[in-house]
Scaffold this active site. Structure first.
Site, PDB file in Angstrom:
ATOM      1  N   SER A 183     -52.961 -91.348  37.626  1.00 25.03           N
ATOM      2  CA  SER A 183     -52.451 -91.364  39.005  1.00 25.03           C
ATOM      3  C   SER A 183     -53.576 -91.337  40.021  1.00 25.03           C
ATOM      4  O   SER A 183     -54.447 -90.473  39.961  1.00 25.03           O
ATOM      5  CB  SER A 183     -51.615 -90.118  39.302  1.00 25.03           C
ATOM      6  OG  SER A 183     -50.671 -89.915  38.322  1.00 25.03           O
ATOM      7  N   HIS A 243     -48.523 -95.743  40.340  1.00 30.75           N
ATOM      8  CA  HIS A 243     -48.973 -96.246  39.043  1.00 30.75           C
ATOM      9  C   HIS A 243     -48.746 -97.758  39.004  1.00 30.75           C
ATOM     10  O   HIS A 243     -47.641 -98.203  38.755  1.00 30.75           O
ATOM     11  CB  HIS A 243     -48.177 -95.629  37.895  1.00 30.75           C
ATOM     12  CG  HIS A 243     -48.256 -94.129  37.812  1.00 30.75           C
ATOM     13  ND1 HIS A 243     -48.942 -93.469  36.834  1.00 30.75           N
ATOM     14  CD2 HIS A 243     -47.734 -93.158  38.594  1.00 30.75           C
ATOM     15  CE1 HIS A 243     -48.844 -92.162  37.009  1.00 30.75           C
ATOM     16  NE2 HIS A 243     -48.116 -91.944  38.071  1.00 30.75           N
ATOM     17  N   HIS A 263     -45.074 -92.687  31.141  1.00 29.10           N
ATOM     18  CA  HIS A 263     -44.954 -91.297  30.728  1.00 29.10           C
ATOM     19  C   HIS A 263     -43.638 -91.120  29.996  1.00 29.10           C
ATOM     20  O   HIS A 263     -42.674 -91.847  30.238  1.00 29.10           O
ATOM     21  CB  HIS A 263     -44.964 -90.393  31.966  1.00 29.10           C
ATOM     22  CG  HIS A 263     -46.212 -90.524  32.775  1.00 29.10           C
ATOM     23  ND1 HIS A 263     -46.402 -91.543  33.680  1.00 29.10           N
ATOM     24  CD2 HIS A 263     -47.338 -89.775  32.814  1.00 29.10           C
ATOM     25  CE1 HIS A 263     -47.595 -91.419  34.230  1.00 29.10           C
ATOM     26  NE2 HIS A 263     -48.181 -90.354  33.739  1.00 29.10           N
ATOM     27  N   TYR A 301     -41.536 -88.856  30.494  1.00 30.72           N
ATOM     28  CA  TYR A 301     -40.449 -88.436  31.390  1.00 30.72           C
ATOM     29  C   TYR A 301     -39.713 -89.622  32.018  1.00 30.72           C
ATOM     30  O   TYR A 301     -38.642 -89.459  32.581  1.00 30.72           O
ATOM     31  CB  TYR A 301     -40.955 -87.479  32.484  1.00 30.72           C
ATOM     32  CG  TYR A 301     -42.026 -88.034  33.394  1.00 30.72           C
ATOM     33  CD1 TYR A 301     -41.724 -88.991  34.350  1.00 30.72           C
ATOM     34  CD2 TYR A 301     -43.334 -87.598  33.300  1.00 30.72           C
ATOM     35  CE1 TYR A 301     -42.707 -89.510  35.181  1.00 30.72           C
ATOM     36  CE2 TYR A 301     -44.319 -88.098  34.130  1.00 30.72           C
ATOM     37  CZ  TYR A 301     -44.007 -89.055  35.062  1.00 30.72           C
ATOM     38  OH  TYR A 301     -44.980 -89.567  35.866  1.00 30.72           O
ATOM     39  N   GLU A 302     -40.295 -90.821  31.892  1.00 32.94           N
ATOM     40  CA  GLU A 302     -39.604 -92.002  32.406  1.00 32.94           C
ATOM     41  C   GLU A 302     -38.498 -92.440  31.447  1.00 32.94           C
ATOM     42  O   GLU A 302     -37.761 -93.375  31.747  1.00 32.94           O
ATOM     43  CB  GLU A 302     -40.608 -93.131  32.632  1.00 32.94           C
ATOM     44  CG  GLU A 302     -41.594 -92.784  33.732  1.00 32.94           C
ATOM     45  CD  GLU A 302     -42.692 -93.815  33.916  1.00 32.94           C
ATOM     46  OE1 GLU A 302     -42.381 -94.898  34.432  1.00 32.94           O
ATOM     47  OE2 GLU A 302     -43.827 -93.541  33.529  1.00 32.94           O
ATOM     48  N   ALA A 331     -54.627 -87.310  36.205  1.00 24.75           N
ATOM     49  CA  ALA A 331     -54.615 -86.265  37.221  1.00 24.75           C
ATOM     50  C   ALA A 331     -53.968 -85.060  36.545  1.00 24.75           C
ATOM     51  O   ALA A 331     -52.997 -85.219  35.798  1.00 24.75           O
ATOM     52  CB  ALA A 331     -53.802 -86.711  38.417  1.00 24.75           C
ATOM     53  N   MET A 384     -48.965 -84.537  32.237  1.00 19.81           N
ATOM     54  CA  MET A 384     -47.778 -85.077  31.567  1.00 19.81           C
ATOM     55  C   MET A 384     -48.076 -86.341  30.765  1.00 19.81           C
ATOM     56  O   MET A 384     -47.179 -87.141  30.500  1.00 19.81           O
ATOM     57  CB  MET A 384     -46.687 -85.365  32.609  1.00 19.81           C
ATOM     58  CG  MET A 384     -46.294 -84.141  33.431  1.00 19.81           C
ATOM     59  SD  MET A 384     -45.174 -84.564  34.762  1.00 19.81           S
ATOM     60  CE  MET A 384     -45.227 -83.055  35.750  1.00 19.81           C
ATOM     61  N   SER A 385     -49.343 -86.528  30.409  1.00 15.53           N
ATOM     62  CA  SER A 385     -49.699 -87.736  29.636  1.00 15.53           C
ATOM     63  C   SER A 385     -50.785 -87.357  28.646  1.00 15.53           C
ATOM     64  O   SER A 385     -50.944 -86.203  28.288  1.00 15.53           O
ATOM     65  CB  SER A 385     -50.219 -88.814  30.587  1.00 15.53           C
ATOM     66  OG  SER A 385     -51.421 -88.391  31.199  1.00 15.53           O
ATOM     67  N   ASN A 441     -54.697 -80.665  41.764  1.00 19.54           N
ATOM     68  CA  ASN A 441     -54.058 -79.501  42.413  1.00 19.54           C
ATOM     69  C   ASN A 441     -54.272 -78.299  41.510  1.00 19.54           C
ATOM     70  O   ASN A 441     -54.562 -78.452  40.323  1.00 19.54           O
ATOM     71  CB  ASN A 441     -52.549 -79.752  42.563  1.00 19.54           C
ATOM     72  CG  ASN A 441     -51.893 -80.044  41.230  1.00 19.54           C
ATOM     73  OD1 ASN A 441     -51.993 -81.148  40.696  1.00 19.54           O
ATOM     74  ND2 ASN A 441     -51.244 -79.045  40.646  1.00 19.54           N
ATOM     75  N   HIS A 483     -45.944 -84.712  44.266  1.00 22.57           N
ATOM     76  CA  HIS A 483     -46.642 -85.895  43.762  1.00 22.57           C
ATOM     77  C   HIS A 483     -47.557 -86.462  44.853  1.00 22.57           C
ATOM     78  O   HIS A 483     -48.620 -87.006  44.555  1.00 22.57           O
ATOM     79  CB  HIS A 483     -45.627 -86.947  43.300  1.00 22.57           C
ATOM     80  CG  HIS A 483     -46.259 -88.135  42.636  1.00 22.57           C
ATOM     81  ND1 HIS A 483     -47.098 -88.021  41.541  1.00 22.57           N
ATOM     82  CD2 HIS A 483     -46.196 -89.460  42.917  1.00 22.57           C
ATOM     83  CE1 HIS A 483     -47.509 -89.232  41.177  1.00 22.57           C
ATOM     84  NE2 HIS A 483     -46.989 -90.116  41.988  1.00 22.57           N
TER      85      HIS A 483
HETATM   86  N1  HPA Z   1     -48.705 -80.147  36.305  1.00 25.29           N
HETATM   87  C1  HPA Z   1     -48.398 -81.175  35.488  1.00 25.29           C
HETATM   88  N2  HPA Z   1     -48.866 -82.402  35.663  1.00 25.29           N
HETATM   89  C2  HPA Z   1     -49.692 -82.619  36.687  1.00 25.29           C
HETATM   90  C3  HPA Z   1     -50.052 -81.594  37.592  1.00 25.29           C
HETATM   91  C4  HPA Z   1     -49.537 -80.296  37.372  1.00 25.29           C
HETATM   92  O1  HPA Z   1     -49.809 -79.343  38.125  1.00 25.29           O
HETATM   93  N3  HPA Z   1     -50.901 -82.156  38.499  1.00 25.29           N
HETATM   94  C5  HPA Z   1     -51.031 -83.471  38.152  1.00 25.29           C
HETATM   95  N4  HPA Z   1     -50.308 -83.757  37.074  1.00 25.29           N
END
Ligand code: HPA
Length: 276
Positions: free
Chosen positions: A30, A61, A83, A85-86, A113, A211-212, A235, A247
């Site tokens: 991302s 993406h 991902h 989750y998609e 990310a 998440m990847s 973050n 996001h």
């Molecule tokens: N958690 C999960 N996935 C992420 C995060 C997070 O804080 N930041 C970027 N992708």
């Protein structure tokens, strides 16, 4: 269609259109997709045109496979990834990794990310991935083993190549780019974690969460690729961050870190290529 048949159809399609053998494959996370435009692009394919290729639906993406040269090194770059989750199964989500291997890439350079868990981490920093925890997501190797790719019970004692880690550390020092390091844990998403989950992950030894990546690394090790990975800490993870996660925040932080990230990746690719 079996996973192997899907892969074969996908490889046949790409091989018929692309006259290029990448040595290093790169997956851009991302906000980091801009790197694909900085290379000397030779050919591109949109994911949506490739049979069986999983298509991303997430904002931020782009969905393109880019072939070209990064300072003379032949690379294949996935501009955006899918991902779980998609709605994709882990097997579907790693088809691109297997394709990159079949096209000839020996090294897989993973980027993402991620939320920072390690004490002292700041948004915008980078973390060299030294190991991973994938126990919270299903294995991409579940189901009949594809013997042509690898063994049923592949060793995972060095998922992230120690020699590639050493190279990236040295590049970061020389380029004066601060580089944390640690363990990446993958969650299924799409919800960000609760503070209690983040405390649990910290207890378990995780330094960053996303998440990847972990399932991609497993699929890549299964077929014998050498792997390295860098997380952009977009973050601080839930409960550590003083505000709710979004996001937008993740994308913004990754965008901001992109120039440094591109320098780190570009120089690492050149150094990695010199030892292949
Ligand atoms: N958690 C999960 N996935 C992420 C995060 C997070 O804080 N930041 C970027 N992708």
């Amino acid at each position: 269609m079996t996973v192997k048949e899907q892969l074969d159809a996908c490889c046949a399609f790409v091989s018929a259109r692309i006259d290029f053998k990448p040595e290093i494959a790169l997956i851009l996370g991302s906000g980091l997709g801009g790197f694909a435009e900085k290379i000397d692009v030779k050919q591109t394919l949109d994911y949506k045109d490739i049979p069986n290729f999983p298509v991303s639906t997430v904002w931020g993406h782009a969905g393109r496979l880019v072939f070209g040269y990064c300072d003379g090194v032949p690379v294949a770059v996935m501009q955006g990834r899918v991902h779980m989750y998609e709605g994709y199964t882990p097997q579907e989500a790693v088809l691109p990794v297997r394709l990159l291997h079949q096209l000839g890439a020996k090294v897989l350079f993973l980027t993402n990310a991620a939320g920072g868990i390690q004490h002292g981490m700041k948004a915008g920093e980078f973390m060299l991935i030294t190991d991973q925890i994938s126990s919270f997501v299903p294995s991409p190797l579940r189901g009949e083993n594809i013997d042509a790719l690898g063994v049923r019970f592949p060793d995972m004692s060095e998922i992230y190549s120690k020699r590639l880690q050493k190279i990236i550390r040295k590049v970061a020092v020389n380029a004066d780019i601060p580089l944390k390091e640690g363990v990446y844990v993958q969650t299924a998403g799409p919800a960000y974690e609760s503070p209690a989950e983040i405390r649990m992950f910290r207890l378990l030894g995780a330094d960053a969460v996303g998440m990847s990546t972990a399932i991609e690394a497993i699929a890549a090790r299964h077929c014998g690729m050498e792997i390295c990975g860098i997380s952009c800490i977009s973050n601080l993870a839930a409960g550590i961050s003083p505000h709710p996660l979004s996001h937008e925040e993740v994308k913004e932080a990754a965008d901001k870190a992109a120039p440094q990230f591109e320098r780190l990746v570009r120089q690492s690719i050149a150094e990695i290529h010199s030892v292949l």
